[in-house]
Design an enzyme around this catalytic site. Structure first.
Site, mmCIF file in Angstrom:
data_model
loop_
_atom_site.group_PDB
_atom_site.id
_atom_site.type_symbol
_atom_site.label_atom_id
_atom_site.label_comp_id
_atom_site.label_asym_id
_atom_site.label_seq_id
_atom_site.Cartn_x
_atom_site.Cartn_y
_atom_site.Cartn_z
ATOM 1 N N GLU A 44 0.808 -1.222 0.000
ATOM 2 C CA GLU A 44 0.000 0.000 0.000
ATOM 3 C C GLU A 44 0.840 1.271 0.000
ATOM 4 O O GLU A 44 0.585 2.226 0.727
ATOM 5 C CB GLU A 44 -0.973 -0.026 1.188
ATOM 6 C CG GLU A 44 -1.931 -1.213 1.122
ATOM 7 C CD GLU A 44 -2.825 -1.361 2.331
ATOM 8 O OE1 GLU A 44 -2.696 -0.563 3.282
ATOM 9 O OE2 GLU A 44 -3.648 -2.302 2.347
ATOM 10 N N GLU A 63 -6.381 -10.295 -2.165
ATOM 11 C CA GLU A 63 -7.070 -10.327 -0.869
ATOM 12 C C GLU A 63 -8.570 -10.117 -1.060
ATOM 13 O O GLU A 63 -9.203 -9.337 -0.348
ATOM 14 C CB GLU A 63 -6.526 -9.235 0.064
ATOM 15 C CG GLU A 63 -5.033 -9.253 0.285
ATOM 16 C CD GLU A 63 -4.548 -8.091 1.149
ATOM 17 O OE1 GLU A 63 -5.367 -7.510 1.902
ATOM 18 O OE2 GLU A 63 -3.346 -7.764 1.074
#
Length: 601
Positions: free
Chosen positions: A370, A477
């Site tokens: 991220e 995910e």
């Protein structure tokens, strides 16, 4: 018996079906794919001197011919989110509830900076904006903007183009737009398109000869399947008419897996449930820095090691998640306030420790998690912090694929931080860092879908854009917010990912309630499937060949379309007391093959 395998020339254009072409049930699919092959090789990340023609002839908008470009010049205004916008109204159209709409347009800007973000949005009569996608437009050349919308109501919307800049400027901003397209699809047509994509073929021009028993030379590759031909003969070389060929797929060639957590170490029912379904995984938290070094200098890999051992004992591949997380909140407590020199020392020790420990045992690492949304390491160590860590990981374990992992790139069209274009820009920066030329990179897209209705059209456009990098894409995910449509939404998302040729793996983040999975529960306390779990089990079975059987014809030949994967084949004949068995693989890299089998008697 030997199975013919050959290397093939990789196709650089992977957008041969995504987001293009009208697919109705009376359409000649093969002819359509052939006709579209040139148009669909548009490289969406290039800025061209002239715009390409409108896709679908403009669709509902009707830009069938090249125009001189529509323009708007206006002073920048401040939007509710604090950004500055110039807006161009393109057209008002009526949407039908449940339909999916793909959007594309060629755009350029002038009078501002050298490049700006240009987004498409759909404005309903009540003023609500639905963002559909964006691109980086430049001065003096044309960029392709791709996106879309899933209509949640029947009604009129205004299509808007917006230049979004975060720095105030007093200059007037001009948008030029040309060859716009808005193409509708019913849900049934979209599903038909996905299913056909799984069986789709890509043309290649290279023929490779290798020393094998027999090779069928063809110029087609299936994206998810392969045509396999069998030729069965007797010992004297004559054709074995009526031979029975039993085919069993022992392993899927497409990595479709699930996240796992520490409960797997002690819960035998969880272990059996997991191993019976999945052959690839990521650990939810157990490899992260805050799990393995809670106290500075005191490392504890006990749980992570036990989970790795379980996976290896059951033939489950592991994506390492993660080396670093760029979010300050997600650092070990003792790391958050370290001065730069101490942080660099601690981070280097962490990277050397975890990457070296599992070198050669993982199929990939999320090196920096991220780093579009957060910049803890960049603020502390400089703008090249992520690039530097990728370089270090690469040289420690050069054979392992290294991912950049990010959220909202495919699941949230309103998030301007991690768009496909910005993701691509950041990953290219990492790959251009000195020493990273040979790095095996891949694209990690988390896929945490929270909207009541996922925007599948937007998702496809983002995958198309990132697919132009020629790197493997994984959905890493995937989970879906709760509600009555949770199972249906998950199926839509998984089918969209699986049917896209650039996607090479999917991992969902869900599991049994007994293991603490509450956001997306796949099984109840008795390990019986929930509605979401039923979707997962259904797709696992649908995306493999299972048990098949065919008989040879008078030429001793038979052919079948098989999913990529590992196979065990047994051949017998009712007239002779003889049989044979072989193992072979079907992969997307090999050309279509013919397997030669011969009875001893």
């Amino acid at each position: 018996m030997k199975i013919a395998e050959a290397s093939v020339l990789l196709v650089t254009c992977i957008l041969l079906f995504s987001g293009h072409g009208v697919f109705s049930f009376s359409y000649d699919y093969s002819a359509t794919m052939e006709a579209m092959s040139t148009e669909n090789c548009i490289i969406v990340n290039q800025c061209l001197a002239a715009p390409k023609r409108a896709q679908y002839g403009g669709g509902m908008i009707g830009f069938n011919q090249r125009t001189n470009g529509s323009t708007l010049s206006s002073e920048l205004g401040v939007s509710n989110d604090g950004l500055h916008n110039t807006t161009l109204s393109l057209k008002t159209v009526k949407l039908e509830k449940g339909n999916l709409y793909t959007f594309s347009a060629w755009v350029q800007i002038s009078n501002g900076s050298e490049s700006e973000t240009v987004a498409v949005a759909f404005k309903a009569s009540n003023g609500e904006l639905v963002h559909g996608g964006e691109t980086m437009a430049k001065q003096g050349c044309w960029s392709l903007l791709k996106g879309g919308i899933v209509a949640e109501f029947t009604g009129v919307v205004e299509i808007l183009l917006m230049v979004v800049v975060s720095v105030y400027s007093s200059k007037a901003m001009e948008i030029r737009v040309d060859n716009v397209s808005l193409q509708p699809f019913t849900a049934k047509e979209w599903r038909f398109h996905q299913d056909k994509s799984i069986d789709k073929v890509i043309r290649i021009n290279r023929v490779v000869f290798i020393a094998v028993v027999y090779l069928s030379l063809v110029n087609l590759i299936q994206v998810r399947k392969k045509k396999v031909s069998f030729k069965v003969t007797y010992a004297n070389g004559t054709a074995a008419d009526g031979a029975l060929i039993l085919i069993l797929q022992t392993k899927s060639g497409f990595p479709f897996g699930c996240g796992m957590n520490h409960y797997i170490v002690t819960d035998e029912a969880y272990r059996q449930w997991f191993a019976s379904r999945f052959k690839v995984t990521s650990f939810t938290n157990e490899m992260k820095w805050y799990s393995t070094e809670k106290t500075r200098g005191v490392e504890n890999y006990t749980v992570a090691d036990a989970m790795v051992n379980f996976a290896e004992q059951n033939g489950i591949s592991i994506r390492g998640h993660n080396v670093f997380w760029d979010n300050r909140v997600m650092q070990p407590k003792w790391v958050k306030d370290l001065p730069p020199a101490e942080l660099m020392k601690a981070a280097t020790r962490r990277l050397n420790s975890v990457v070296s420990r599992y070198a050669g045992r993982l199929i990939g690492w999320d090196v920096m998690n991220e780093n579009l949304h957060f910049r803890f390491f960049e603020d502390k160590l400089g703008e090249n912090a992520s690039s530097m860590f990728y370089s270090m990981a690469y040289h420690l374990d050069p054979s392992t694929t290294l991912f950049m992992n990010e959220y909202n790139t495919i699941e949230n069209s309103k998030d301007h931080t991690a768009t496909a274009c910005k993701y691509k820009e950041e990953l290219e920066k990492i790959l251009s860092f000195p020493g990273n030329a040979g790095l095996k990179a891949a694209i990690g897209l988390e896929g945490h879908f929270r909207d009541p209705k996922p925007n599948i059209a937007f998702m496809r456009s983002a995958l198309d854009i990132l697919g132009t990098m020629g790197l493997p894409i994984w959905l890493t995910e995937v989970d879906v917010g709760g509600g009555p449509d949770q199972a249906h939404n998950l199926e839509d998302i998984l089918r969209e990912g699986y049917s896209h040729p650039a996607v090479e793996g999917i991992i969902i983040f869900g599991g049994p309630i007994a293991a603490g999975f509450k956001c997306m529960t796949l099984a109840n306390y008795d390990f019986e499937p929930t509605p979401v779990g039923e979707v997962v089990d259904k797709l696992i079975n649908e995306w493999k060949s299972g048990r098949r059987q065919v008989r040879t014809d008078s030429r001793g030949m038979s052919e079948i379309l098989l999913f990529h994967g590992d196979y065990r084949v047994k051949v017998s004949h009712p007239l002779i007391n003889s049989s044979m068995s072989i193992n072979f693989k079907v992969t997307k890299e090999t050309e279509n093959i013919t397997v030669l089998l011969q009875f001893d008697a």
